[in-house]
Design a protein around this motif. Structure first.
Motif, PDB file in Angstrom:
ATOM      1  N   UNK A   1      96.943-115.495  91.459  1.00 57.22           N
ATOM      2  CA  UNK A   1      95.944-115.210  91.084  1.00 57.22           C
ATOM      3  C   UNK A   1      95.357-113.683  90.440  1.00 57.22           C
ATOM      4  N   UNK A   2      96.216-113.520  92.390  1.00 53.41           N
ATOM      5  CA  UNK A   2      95.770-111.382  91.941  1.00 53.41           C
ATOM      6  C   UNK A   2      96.690-110.978  90.891  1.00 53.41           C
ATOM      7  N   UNK A   3      97.270-111.591  90.830  1.00 52.32           N
ATOM      8  CA  UNK A   3      98.374-110.952  89.412  1.00 52.32           C
ATOM      9  C   UNK A   3      97.463-111.383  88.189  1.00 52.32           C
ATOM     10  N   UNK A   4      96.894-112.046  88.264  1.00 52.74           N
ATOM     11  CA  UNK A   4      96.189-112.494  86.648  1.00 52.74           C
ATOM     12  C   UNK A   4      94.642-111.318  86.743  1.00 52.74           C
ATOM     13  N   UNK A   5      94.407-111.249  87.989  1.00 50.09           N
ATOM     14  CA  UNK A   5      92.913-110.734  88.138  1.00 50.09           C
ATOM     15  C   UNK A   5      93.274-109.261  87.599  1.00 50.09           C
ATOM     16  N   UNK A   6      94.922-108.254  88.177  1.00 52.35           N
ATOM     17  CA  UNK A   6      95.080-107.513  88.483  1.00 52.35           C
ATOM     18  C   UNK A   6      95.438-107.013  86.727  1.00 52.35           C
ATOM     19  N   UNK A   7      96.021-108.144  86.204  1.00 51.73           N
ATOM     20  CA  UNK A   7      96.465-107.865  84.408  1.00 51.73           C
ATOM     21  C   UNK A   7      94.918-108.159  83.799  1.00 51.73           C
ATOM     22  N   UNK A   8      94.193-108.624  83.912  1.00 52.54           N
ATOM     23  CA  UNK A   8      93.067-108.923  83.014  1.00 52.54           C
ATOM     24  C   UNK A   8      92.120-107.354  83.074  1.00 52.54           C
ATOM     25  N   UNK A   9      92.448-106.903  84.840  1.00 51.08           N
ATOM     26  CA  UNK A   9      91.337-105.219  84.922  1.00 51.08           C
ATOM     27  C   UNK A   9      92.375-104.614  83.799  1.00 51.08           C
ATOM     28  N   UNK A  10      93.400-104.422  84.416  1.00 50.17           N
ATOM     29  CA  UNK A  10      94.383-103.593  83.260  1.00 50.17           C
ATOM     30  C   UNK A  10      93.900-103.561  81.833  1.00 50.17           C
ATOM     31  N   UNK A  11      94.383-104.721  80.837  1.00 43.79           N
ATOM     32  CA  UNK A  11      94.173-104.752  80.240  1.00 43.79           C
ATOM     33  C   UNK A  11      92.980-104.261  79.322  1.00 43.79           C
ATOM     34  N   UNK A  12      91.836-105.168  80.129  1.00 47.23           N
ATOM     35  CA  UNK A  12      90.369-104.374  79.802  1.00 47.23           C
ATOM     36  C   UNK A  12      90.263-102.817  79.747  1.00 47.23           C
ATOM     37  N   UNK A  13      90.545-102.188  80.926  1.00 49.65           N
ATOM     38  CA  UNK A  13      90.119-100.590  80.814  1.00 49.65           C
ATOM     39  C   UNK A  13      91.675-100.346  80.042  1.00 49.65           C
ATOM     40  N   UNK A  14      92.444-101.000  79.119  1.00 50.17           N
ATOM     41  CA  UNK A  14      93.500-100.130  78.070  1.00 50.17           C
ATOM     42  C   UNK A  14      92.605-100.653  76.810  1.00 50.17           C
ATOM     43  N   UNK A  15      92.415-101.718  76.658  1.00 48.86           N
ATOM     44  CA  UNK A  15      91.187-101.903  75.608  1.00 48.86           C
ATOM     45  C   UNK A  15      89.772-100.737  75.285  1.00 48.86           C
ATOM     46  N   UNK A  16      89.798-100.050  76.256  1.00 42.38           N
ATOM     47  CA  UNK A  16      88.301 -99.422  76.319  1.00 42.38           C
ATOM     48  C   UNK A  16      89.640 -98.430  76.253  1.00 42.38           C
ATOM     49  N   UNK A  17      90.141 -97.542  76.225  1.00 41.94           N
ATOM     50  CA  UNK A  17      90.431 -96.419  76.117  1.00 41.94           C
ATOM     51  C   UNK A  17      90.469 -95.281  76.178  1.00 41.94           C
ATOM     52  N   UNK A  18      89.813 -95.744  78.234  1.00 43.58           N
ATOM     53  CA  UNK A  18      88.958 -94.164  78.622  1.00 43.58           C
ATOM     54  C   UNK A  18      90.380 -92.872  79.117  1.00 43.58           C
ATOM     55  N   UNK A  19      89.366 -92.059  78.896  1.00 44.04           N
ATOM     56  CA  UNK A  19      90.432 -90.414  78.789  1.00 44.04           C
ATOM     57  C   UNK A  19      90.697 -90.486  80.543  1.00 44.04           C
ATOM     58  N   UNK A  20      91.025 -89.241  80.764  1.00 42.37           N
ATOM     59  CA  UNK A  20      91.984 -89.267  82.073  1.00 42.37           C
ATOM     60  C   UNK A  20      91.081 -88.779  82.773  1.00 42.37           C
TER      61      UNK A  20
END
Length: 204
Positions: free
Chosen positions: A48-67
């Motif tokens: 479940x914690x891995x699922x939380x991590x993956x969802x969080x990471x994919x959302x951040x990548x999709x939003x394409x934030x700058x450094x």
């Protein structure tokens, strides 16, 4: 780059030892049903914690934030690390509480509704993961994977040690020392994150 990889393992390792719902549930299950039974909780929590991590990471990548966004988030992450460190510093005992049954859905609810967990990933782990991704192909996934591996190792170790040395680890003179070391490690990470972000915005 090696430092970032070691940091990922340490963040996961220490994260798995922070007093919270999961480690409390694991210790409780050990007292109620033995060490072997605690693996059910550990692996459900790991999934479940891995699922939380993956969802969080994919959302951040999709939003394409700058450094700069992640550098800014690092300031918030540093504050949270210090806050966690203060909580860990005050730990004096590791009692298990009342007897409880830990089913899959209870563990799921316990983790999904843990705001600290989401905040930990979004403000501390993901910014560091994304920065590594800038330097290493698939570095963000490597970082997050290492955090989870560190978490799994430390949680299993904590469960094993608790099952074998509960009397020793429960001594008032031992517990505070162990958790003060963890607290100081988190403070180090907070200082390191703050320093690197300041240097980034200062253009150094």
């Amino acid at each position: 780059m090696v430092q970032e990889l070691i940091t990922a393992l340490l963040l996961g390792f220490i994260g798995g030892l922070i007093p919270g719902p999961v480690i409390t549930a694991v210790f409780t299950e050990i007292l109620q049903s033995g060490f072997a039974r605690s693996f059910r909780i550990i692996f459900i929590a790991f999934f479940l914690e891995t699922l939380v991590a993956v969802i969080s990471l994919l959302v951040v990548i999709a939003l394409n934030f700058r450094e700069a966004v992640f550098r800014g988030l690092s300031f918030a992450g540093a504050v949270i690390l210090v806050w966690i460190a203060f909580s860990i510093w005050k730990v004096k005992r590791i009692d298990s509480g009342e007897k409880v049954q830990f089913g899959f859905w209870k563990i799921t609810a316990m983790i999904i509704t843990n705001g600290v967990l989401w905040t930990y990933w979004i403000t501390i782990c993901i910014p560091k993961a994304m920065l590594l991704g800038e330097r290493l192909s698939a570095g963000e996934y490597t970082f997050m994977g290492l955090v989870q591996i560190g978490w799994l190792i430390s949680t299993i170790m904590a469960a094993f040690l608790f099952s074998r040395f509960r009397k020793l680890l429960s001594k008032p003179e031992v517990v505070p020392v162990v958790f003060k070391i963890f607290a100081l490690t988190f403070v180090y990470f907070a200082i390191d994150m703050t320093y690197k972000s300041i240097m980034f915005f200062a253009g150094v």
